[in-house]
Design a protein around this motif. Structure first.
Motif, PDB file in Angstrom:
ATOM      1  N   VAL A 158       0.721  -1.072  -0.114  1.00 34.85           N
ATOM      2  CA  VAL A 158      -0.084   0.062   0.102  1.00 34.85           C
ATOM      3  C   VAL A 158       0.960   1.199  -0.006  1.00 34.85           C
ATOM      4  N   ALA A 159       1.930   1.076   0.922  1.00 32.68           N
ATOM      5  CA  ALA A 159       2.909   2.498   0.821  1.00 32.68           C
ATOM      6  C   ALA A 159       3.533   2.671  -0.600  1.00 32.68           C
ATOM      7  N   ILE A 160       3.827   1.576  -1.185  1.00 35.06           N
ATOM      8  CA  ILE A 160       4.631   1.661  -2.419  1.00 35.06           C
ATOM      9  C   ILE A 160       3.525   2.212  -3.561  1.00 35.06           C
ATOM     10  N   GLY A 161       2.233   1.797  -3.472  1.00 37.99           N
ATOM     11  CA  GLY A 161       1.202   2.240  -4.208  1.00 37.99           C
ATOM     12  C   GLY A 161       0.975   3.756  -3.994  1.00 37.99           C
ATOM     13  N   MET A 162       1.358   4.426  -2.664  1.00 39.88           N
ATOM     14  CA  MET A 162       1.184   5.692  -2.530  1.00 39.88           C
ATOM     15  C   MET A 162       2.122   6.468  -2.970  1.00 39.88           C
ATOM     16  N   VAL A 163       3.453   5.926  -3.317  1.00 37.27           N
ATOM     17  CA  VAL A 163       4.484   6.636  -4.182  1.00 37.27           C
ATOM     18  C   VAL A 163       4.305   6.595  -5.370  1.00 37.27           C
ATOM     19  N   ILE A 164       3.945   5.435  -6.035  1.00 38.17           N
ATOM     20  CA  ILE A 164       3.540   5.433  -7.642  1.00 38.17           C
ATOM     21  C   ILE A 164       2.626   6.268  -7.897  1.00 38.17           C
ATOM     22  N   ARG A 165       1.414   6.339  -6.892  1.00 33.84           N
ATOM     23  CA  ARG A 165       0.444   7.214  -7.326  1.00 33.84           C
ATOM     24  C   ARG A 165       0.701   8.702  -7.375  1.00 33.84           C
ATOM     25  N   GLU A 166       1.712   9.074  -6.442  1.00 28.50           N
ATOM     26  CA  GLU A 166       2.080  10.384  -6.260  1.00 28.50           C
ATOM     27  C   GLU A 166       2.817  10.752  -7.859  1.00 28.50           C
ATOM     28  N   ARG A 167       3.693   9.862  -8.169  1.00 27.51           N
ATOM     29  CA  ARG A 167       4.474  10.055  -9.321  1.00 27.51           C
ATOM     30  C   ARG A 167       3.479  10.213 -10.716  1.00 27.51           C
ATOM     31  N   LEU A 168       2.163   9.416 -10.725  1.00 27.42           N
ATOM     32  CA  LEU A 168       1.369   9.595 -11.541  1.00 27.42           C
ATOM     33  C   LEU A 168       1.025  10.771 -11.819  1.00 27.42           C
ATOM     34  N   ARG A 169       0.435  11.389 -10.355  1.00 27.32           N
ATOM     35  CA  ARG A 169      -0.212  12.637 -10.255  1.00 27.32           C
ATOM     36  C   ARG A 169       0.797  13.824 -10.546  1.00 27.32           C
ATOM     37  N   SER A 170       2.019  13.803 -10.326  1.00 26.91           N
ATOM     38  CA  SER A 170       2.852  14.735 -10.696  1.00 26.91           C
ATOM     39  C   SER A 170       3.649  15.043 -12.082  1.00 26.91           C
ATOM     40  N   GLY A 171       3.173  13.654 -12.709  1.00 31.75           N
ATOM     41  CA  GLY A 171       3.651  13.657 -14.248  1.00 31.75           C
ATOM     42  C   GLY A 171       4.818  12.977 -14.351  1.00 31.75           C
ATOM     43  N   ILE A 172       5.322  12.311 -13.211  1.00 34.89           N
ATOM     44  CA  ILE A 172       6.833  11.589 -13.397  1.00 34.89           C
ATOM     45  C   ILE A 172       6.769  10.388 -14.338  1.00 34.89           C
ATOM     46  N   TYR A 173       5.568   9.892 -14.155  1.00 32.52           N
ATOM     47  CA  TYR A 173       5.146   8.896 -15.165  1.00 32.52           C
ATOM     48  C   TYR A 173       3.905   9.338 -15.948  1.00 32.52           C
TER      49      TYR A 173
END
Length: 228
Positions: A158-173
């Motif tokens: 869940v914690a890793i999902g939070m980090v990846i979600r933030e990267r999606l939100r910020s446009g890193i991915y």
């Protein structure tokens, strides 16, 4: 080229002055291209140099060769991370009454040591924005209202999902781009295949990532800030 060999080459460049004290290394994407590896493979090679103090990762700057005569970069690292987490608290990315990602997950995200993450969280705890429960983790509180600890610290996936979600939100991915491979994510977060798979499954259920036909890669569908 193996990460071990890249580590040795970069260490040699620091020793011979190619990368002098107080200078920032070339951008990671440039080094990755030079050595013919992925961005995540390069980070694997740089991590031992950070762990031993040969390099310091400075948020917003890159990888710095420390200068003993200059102010310690660890303080600057922590300050930059404090600033980022404060912004996430203000915008609700980390909502009141929820757990922060674990220290190890944040360290992997920012490319720093767990000790630096702990130092970055200390001012926020002193300001009453965060609270910690021994052996469980750190959660978000409201300095003006009492807040009980949330039930159960988030599991690793869940914690890793939070980090990846933030990267999606910020446009890193960016939308329609491939995420790092499972192996690269496993290396970054120090997690097993099943943990990464579970983290990505959460994001698939939210419609944020998808797996394409005849491809083993997972792709960003939309950024987490886009409307559904």
């Amino acid at each position: 080229m193996t990460p071990e060999l890249i580590t040795k080459i970069i260490k040699g460049r620091v020793a011979d002055g190619t990368y002098g004290r107080g200078t920032v290394l070339p951008a990671e994407k440039c080094l990755a291209a030079e050595f013919g590896v992925s961005h995540w493979g390069l980070r694997q090679a740089l991590q031992p140099l950070k762990d031993t103090g040969i390099l310091h990762a400075i948020c917003g700057m890159g990888n710095l060769v420390p200068d003993p005569q200059a102010p310690q970069p660890t303080a600057r690292e922590a300050w930059e991370i404090t600033k980022i987490i404060r912004e996430r608290l203000a915008e609700g990315t980390y909502a009141v009454g929820t757990w922060l990602p674990g220290t190890r997950v944040l360290a992997a995200e920012f490319g720093v040591s767990p000790a630096t993450v702990q130092a970055s969280l200390r001012p926020l705890k002193q300001e009453g924005l965060l609270a910690a429960l021994e052996s469980q983790g750190t959660y978000v509180i409201d300095p003006h209202h009492s807040c009980a600890p949330p039930p159960g610290a988030p599991s690793h996936h869940v914690a890793i999902g939070m980090v990846i979600r933030e990267r999606l939100r910020s446009g890193i991915y960016p939308p329609d781009s491939p995420l790092p491979t499972y192996a690269e994510l496993e290396c970054e977060f120090g997690a097993g295949h099943s943990t990464i798979s579970s983290a990505l499954q959460l994001l698939r259920e939210e419609g944020l990532v998808s797996r394409r036909q005849r491809s083993k890669r997972v792709y960003a569908t939309v950024s987490a800030s886009d409307p559904e």
